[in-house]
Scaffold this motif. Sequence first.
Motif, PDB file in Angstrom:
ATOM      1  N   ASN A 232       0.825  -1.187   0.000  1.00  0.00           N
ATOM      2  CA  ASN A 232       0.000   0.000   0.000  1.00  0.00           C
ATOM      3  C   ASN A 232       0.875   1.259   0.000  1.00  0.00           C
ATOM      4  O   ASN A 232       0.685   2.182  -0.783  1.00  0.00           O
ATOM      5  CB  ASN A 232      -0.853  -0.072   1.274  1.00  0.00           C
ATOM      6  CG  ASN A 232      -1.856   1.039   1.367  1.00  0.00           C
ATOM      7  OD1 ASN A 232      -2.150   1.494   2.437  1.00  0.00           O
ATOM      8  ND2 ASN A 232      -2.371   1.489   0.246  1.00  0.00           N
ATOM      9  N   HIS A 233       1.875   1.231   0.847  1.00  0.00           N
ATOM     10  CA  HIS A 233       2.822   2.334   0.948  1.00  0.00           C
ATOM     11  C   HIS A 233       3.534   2.548  -0.385  1.00  0.00           C
ATOM     12  O   HIS A 233       3.679   3.679  -0.851  1.00  0.00           O
ATOM     13  CB  HIS A 233       3.815   2.005   2.062  1.00  0.00           C
ATOM     14  CG  HIS A 233       5.048   2.847   2.093  1.00  0.00           C
ATOM     15  ND1 HIS A 233       5.032   4.177   2.449  1.00  0.00           N
ATOM     16  CD2 HIS A 233       6.339   2.548   1.806  1.00  0.00           C
ATOM     17  CE1 HIS A 233       6.265   4.654   2.374  1.00  0.00           C
ATOM     18  NE2 HIS A 233       7.082   3.696   1.983  1.00  0.00           N
ATOM     19  N   SER A 234       3.946   1.465  -1.026  1.00  0.00           N
ATOM     20  CA  SER A 234       4.658   1.580  -2.305  1.00  0.00           C
ATOM     21  C   SER A 234       3.808   2.308  -3.335  1.00  0.00           C
ATOM     22  O   SER A 234       4.290   3.188  -4.046  1.00  0.00           O
ATOM     23  CB  SER A 234       4.997   0.194  -2.842  1.00  0.00           C
ATOM     24  OG  SER A 234       5.857  -0.461  -1.950  1.00  0.00           O
ATOM     25  N   PHE A 264       8.856   0.678  -6.631  1.00  0.00           N
ATOM     26  CA  PHE A 264       9.705  -0.389  -6.094  1.00  0.00           C
ATOM     27  C   PHE A 264      10.829   0.136  -5.207  1.00  0.00           C
ATOM     28  O   PHE A 264      11.843  -0.523  -5.042  1.00  0.00           O
ATOM     29  CB  PHE A 264      10.237  -1.249  -7.247  1.00  0.00           C
ATOM     30  CG  PHE A 264       9.143  -1.998  -7.931  1.00  0.00           C
ATOM     31  CD1 PHE A 264       8.560  -3.088  -7.316  1.00  0.00           C
ATOM     32  CD2 PHE A 264       8.635  -1.572  -9.147  1.00  0.00           C
ATOM     33  CE1 PHE A 264       7.507  -3.766  -7.909  1.00  0.00           C
ATOM     34  CE2 PHE A 264       7.581  -2.249  -9.751  1.00  0.00           C
ATOM     35  CZ  PHE A 264       7.018  -3.341  -9.131  1.00  0.00           C
ATOM     36  N   HIS A 265      10.621   1.312  -4.635  1.00  0.00           N
ATOM     37  CA  HIS A 265      11.698   1.883  -3.818  1.00  0.00           C
ATOM     38  C   HIS A 265      12.034   1.002  -2.615  1.00  0.00           C
ATOM     39  O   HIS A 265      13.166   0.950  -2.179  1.00  0.00           O
ATOM     40  CB  HIS A 265      11.338   3.305  -3.357  1.00  0.00           C
ATOM     41  CG  HIS A 265      10.308   3.351  -2.267  1.00  0.00           C
ATOM     42  ND1 HIS A 265       8.963   3.220  -2.502  1.00  0.00           N
ATOM     43  CD2 HIS A 265      10.437   3.499  -0.924  1.00  0.00           C
ATOM     44  CE1 HIS A 265       8.309   3.299  -1.361  1.00  0.00           C
ATOM     45  NE2 HIS A 265       9.179   3.467  -0.373  1.00  0.00           N
ATOM     46  N   ASP A 266      11.042   0.300  -2.095  1.00  0.00           N
ATOM     47  CA  ASP A 266      11.277  -0.534  -0.907  1.00  0.00           C
ATOM     48  C   ASP A 266      11.435  -2.008  -1.257  1.00  0.00           C
ATOM     49  O   ASP A 266      11.236  -2.868  -0.405  1.00  0.00           O
ATOM     50  CB  ASP A 266      10.118  -0.369   0.089  1.00  0.00           C
ATOM     51  CG  ASP A 266      10.355   0.788   1.042  1.00  0.00           C
ATOM     52  OD1 ASP A 266      11.526   1.201   1.200  1.00  0.00           O
ATOM     53  OD2 ASP A 266       9.378   1.288   1.630  1.00  0.00           O
ATOM     54  N   ILE A 267      11.784  -2.288  -2.497  1.00  0.00           N
ATOM     55  CA  ILE A 267      11.841  -3.693  -2.902  1.00  0.00           C
ATOM     56  C   ILE A 267      12.885  -4.465  -2.093  1.00  0.00           C
ATOM     57  O   ILE A 267      12.801  -5.676  -1.934  1.00  0.00           O
ATOM     58  CB  ILE A 267      12.102  -3.829  -4.422  1.00  0.00           C
ATOM     59  CG1 ILE A 267      11.810  -5.254  -4.879  1.00  0.00           C
ATOM     60  CG2 ILE A 267      13.518  -3.436  -4.791  1.00  0.00           C
ATOM     61  CD1 ILE A 267      11.308  -5.375  -6.255  1.00  0.00           C
ATOM     62  N   THR A 350       8.326  11.888  -0.566  1.00  0.00           N
ATOM     63  CA  THR A 350       7.038  11.200  -0.609  1.00  0.00           C
ATOM     64  C   THR A 350       7.046   9.981   0.308  1.00  0.00           C
ATOM     65  O   THR A 350       6.036   9.663   0.937  1.00  0.00           O
ATOM     66  CB  THR A 350       6.704  10.758  -2.051  1.00  0.00           C
ATOM     67  OG1 THR A 350       7.798  10.010  -2.579  1.00  0.00           O
ATOM     68  CG2 THR A 350       6.483  11.965  -2.947  1.00  0.00           C
ATOM     69  N   ASP A 351       8.206   9.319   0.394  1.00  0.00           N
ATOM     70  CA  ASP A 351       8.318   8.148   1.260  1.00  0.00           C
ATOM     71  C   ASP A 351       8.135   8.546   2.711  1.00  0.00           C
ATOM     72  O   ASP A 351       7.386   7.925   3.459  1.00  0.00           O
ATOM     73  CB  ASP A 351       9.693   7.495   1.054  1.00  0.00           C
ATOM     74  CG  ASP A 351       9.935   6.349   2.012  1.00  0.00           C
ATOM     75  OD1 ASP A 351       9.189   5.363   1.940  1.00  0.00           O
ATOM     76  OD2 ASP A 351      10.855   6.447   2.843  1.00  0.00           O
ATOM     77  N   CYS A 352       8.823   9.611   3.104  1.00  0.00           N
ATOM     78  CA  CYS A 352       8.745  10.052   4.497  1.00  0.00           C
ATOM     79  C   CYS A 352       7.316  10.456   4.830  1.00  0.00           C
ATOM     80  O   CYS A 352       6.764  10.073   5.863  1.00  0.00           O
ATOM     81  CB  CYS A 352       9.715  11.210   4.713  1.00  0.00           C
ATOM     82  SG  CYS A 352       9.657  11.864   6.382  1.00  0.00           S
TER      83      CYS A 352
HETATM   84 FE   LIG Z   1       9.380   3.421   1.905  1.00  0.00          FE
END
Ligand SMILES: [Fe+2]
Lengths: 474, 591
Positions: A232-234, A264-267, A350-352
């Motif tokens: 969801n976060h991705s 896919f930043h957190d892949i 955006t991630d933070c």
């Molecule tokens: Fe993240």
Amino acid sequence: MNEKPSMGKKDASGKEFINNLHILIKTALIHDSSNIAITTPLTKTMDSVHLLLAGRDSFSLRLIHDNLFINDTKIRVDIENFLASMFLTGEMKKNNTGKITFHLQLSANELRQFVYAFISPVSKAPTSNETFEDVLDKLSSYSIKNITIDRLQEETGSLGQPVRTTQEMAANIYFKTISVVSEIMDSTKLKNAANMTKAKRLIQSMVDLMLQDESTILGLTTLKAYDEYTYNHSVNVSILSLAMGQRLGYNRKELSDLGMATLFHDIGKIDMPVDLLNKPTDFTPEEWQIIRRHPVYGVKTLLKLKGLQERAIKMVMVSFEHHLNYDLSGYPKLLSPKRVSLFGRIASITDCYDALTSSRVYNRNPFLPDRALFFMMKKSGTAFDPTLLKIFINVVGIYPVGTLVLLSTNELGLVIQANPSPVNIHRPLIKLITDPKGNEIDGDTVDLSKHENITIKRSIDHRKYGVDVSKYFL
Amino acid sequence: MTDAKTEKSDYNAEDDIDRKDRIKLAADLVQTLSKSGKTLKIYPETSPVRQKIIDELNEKFAKFLNQCGELDLRIRQFEITYNDEVIYSNPSKEESLAFKFYGDGIRSIRFTVGLEEKEILDFIGIISRNYSLDAQDNDIITMLWEKNFENIHHTAVDYREEREIETIAPEDYIPSESGSGNLQSVFNAEVSKHTADTGDDGETTLQAAAGAELVIEAIYKKPISEIFILTQEEIEQIQQEMETEEGMDLVSELLDILFHILQIEKELDIYTEILKNITDTLKTFILSGDYQRGLPILTTLKALSNEENNFSPVHAQEVYSAIDSLGVEQFIRQLTTSINMNKLIDTTQLFSFLTMLNKNAIESISNMTGTIEQIKIRRLYCDVLALLARDNMELLIKGLEDSNWYVVRNIVYVLGKIGSAEAIKYLRRIKNHSEPKVRKEIVHAVSEINSDDAKDLLSYYLDDKDSSVRLTALQNIAIHGYRKAVPSILNIIIGENFDTKDAYEKKEIFETLGILNSPQSISYLKDILMKRAGFFSKARIEEQRAYAAMALKKMSIPEAKDMLKEGLSHPDKSIRNICEETLKYMEKEQK
Ligand SMILES: [Fe+2]
Ligand SMILES: [Fe+2]
């Protein structure tokens, strides 16, 4: 059709049934029918069957145009049940089954036999008519009488643009993207290139929608799942990044690259123990140490995506850089200075933001969007590129889409669109949802920049009160 | 009744003709489209043929769209249909235009009025690309999507389901009522909290009093209406960065990240994986002749293969192995092939690259010395080997047994270049190599080596069966002033075969004897010089005297002069003359 008035309750029990059946079938795929592991999901599914049978002789689970229905009521796909819905849809299609009817006399044993009959023909070529016949044969050989199935109706595939509202398309793409991300990240090895192509197509649709109607798709980022945080976060990070990319004037190709890279930043988290990622309490320093490995793990995983192609490299960059702060104070700790790419800087913002406003990982009590923004503004120029942060705030506003607010008129409103002018950034468009006495209304949309006498008193944590704001965007 | 029927069928017939025409036109258009993809690739931008094809296509499209409004094509696996008629069919998976679309999920393509030449060209560019080369990044749908054509539309199956995208009527969506019945409680709690808000932290109080504006204004120290407007400067700065990134070399960016990871990553699995990617990239650079980007990578790797520059000996060893992967025969062979194809090679950089490789490259490079086409590069390979194998000569020796004589010759050359006395024992093993060019190279090689063994081997070739080998040996003996060879030379002179040699070689033999300037030769030369005619023919005697004089002219030892002075009083006049002439010559030379 006359069942509609009691919709709310049925919808809830329908969802529960879907979820339980999903778990039951998944368990059946792993364990054989005599295994003790099957007992609990079987009991739970029976319970929800009984709930749905209340006062009726039977009910049916139907698949129509990719949507699941209980009798004539469509199961609304939301953050809690989308994986179950997708899974069941897939299983029914595999067996060419359009309708499963559960009758009053159904016993737990029959249900168990049915589930194993239903899953066993999967080795056959999918969606051939044979599979449906196979299941039918099995049902009669076990003499299962209280579950009956009907063939999936051939659909007359009509070409041309599907007629849908933007909201529906946005929601559809949103959930499909989550599902693809979960497939990719669950499979641990990126061996399935087809999934990557799926993801790419979905991102392309997302870009199309974004170019048409930014607010609707941004509204979807208010969806915060509790069980499927990473997926969801991705998707949220990808949407927020695309919105920033659009402001920056990236072309379609650049936007699709940005969308994929941030999706896919957190892949790298596919290499982390699931228990750790979903740990209900705060991380110990040792656990943090492991979490901090994910940018480099991500690089390792992404490198397998075929060498030196542009998109793959951009994905590597975002995975590696998204926790490197603007001043390189984040992680991984580098030995020598490095320029962080724009994609990387966008992703770090955006991630933070999404992490702070979601109730996972970084904080157990999520920040309200405006609070998250205050927190980030204080780090402008250190953790975040100040210009990009400004652009981000221009995109989401101070009261981002989806924020529940109390107005100076004592009405409750929901932010549905940021104000396009940075001068009026604190005056978004609001949909009134209560009157000044607190009665729920389907109110007007008010542009606060045009009503200077109405101000926002404060934002309210909708979760604290169990208000589902995402329904306004689905 | 009859009239009506006739009228109706007439109408149909007309329609039918119209329909047939359209189908014919459409079929022709698709054929042209399919052909032009192939042809356009062949002709350069400026070619008139090319322009002719484009004009033709343009014209056909314009004609069709004007007459029929739009061209709506349906795609089947190997066929394209228009108005339910098959207008294109090609069952070849490699060549079929239909299959190309179909395989990517495209099910229909529609061209509409207003289609421009640029769109047609871009479209052809898309369909004539070779997708198998970069399948991951670019497929037809992605390319079409990126171009975002105004007058070319396509539909595709949803990748997920492999079926047409569904249509959902808006009324299908029935919003849930769960979790929305409690707005009243939100209202009650929040409104009352607001009026009684006192005990919260400062920030909340501030916010409660005046909204978020004050908090933000306090952070930025500016009025809120000014904070989020981007300044001209900020806009320019970000645009500048975007431009920079557009021109950026992504592969270098990737390498930058990979090297950052090598600096910090101790986990061996990842370290090795990253290293592998770096070496693969390096290989690509080198094979494409991009030493500019390749050499710095290898330099860094060399440094990291040193234990002192790495986390642990294990990590350093990993790097060393990575460099080994550049030295394996398979890679050196690829490199050699690429050099053979590309004649413009920066030899300095190629030399630097090869000399940085590990020992394992020695055998690979020496095997390739026979494959390389340019003489210049072959020399370079040999020079590289001389450097790499200086302390590891044994790694070269295998090449001496190669069945290709030129490989053997190249290795001999390298051994000479290294010039180590140790090489003699290897050279001796092949001293009777059947190929004269190899033996000649041995002569050159041993001349470079400063040891008695080497000189002995040199003398050995004085008696070679090939005259050019013998001559080379002679010349080298002369150059190095190797007096120990004198007895061998004298043996040749008095030997049976001497007379069979040609004049040039005979002259060389005597001159060499002269240059060696050894007292040992004097008595022999005296014999030759003062031999009387009789048993031998006169002409032969005179020829031999002339050679002896030739040798003596090169000498400077007193024994030579003494002997000649003695000859001045010889009873034979012709001997006296030759002695006198030779003496004069020597005195002149000495001055
Ligand atoms: Fe993240
Ligand atoms: Fe992350």
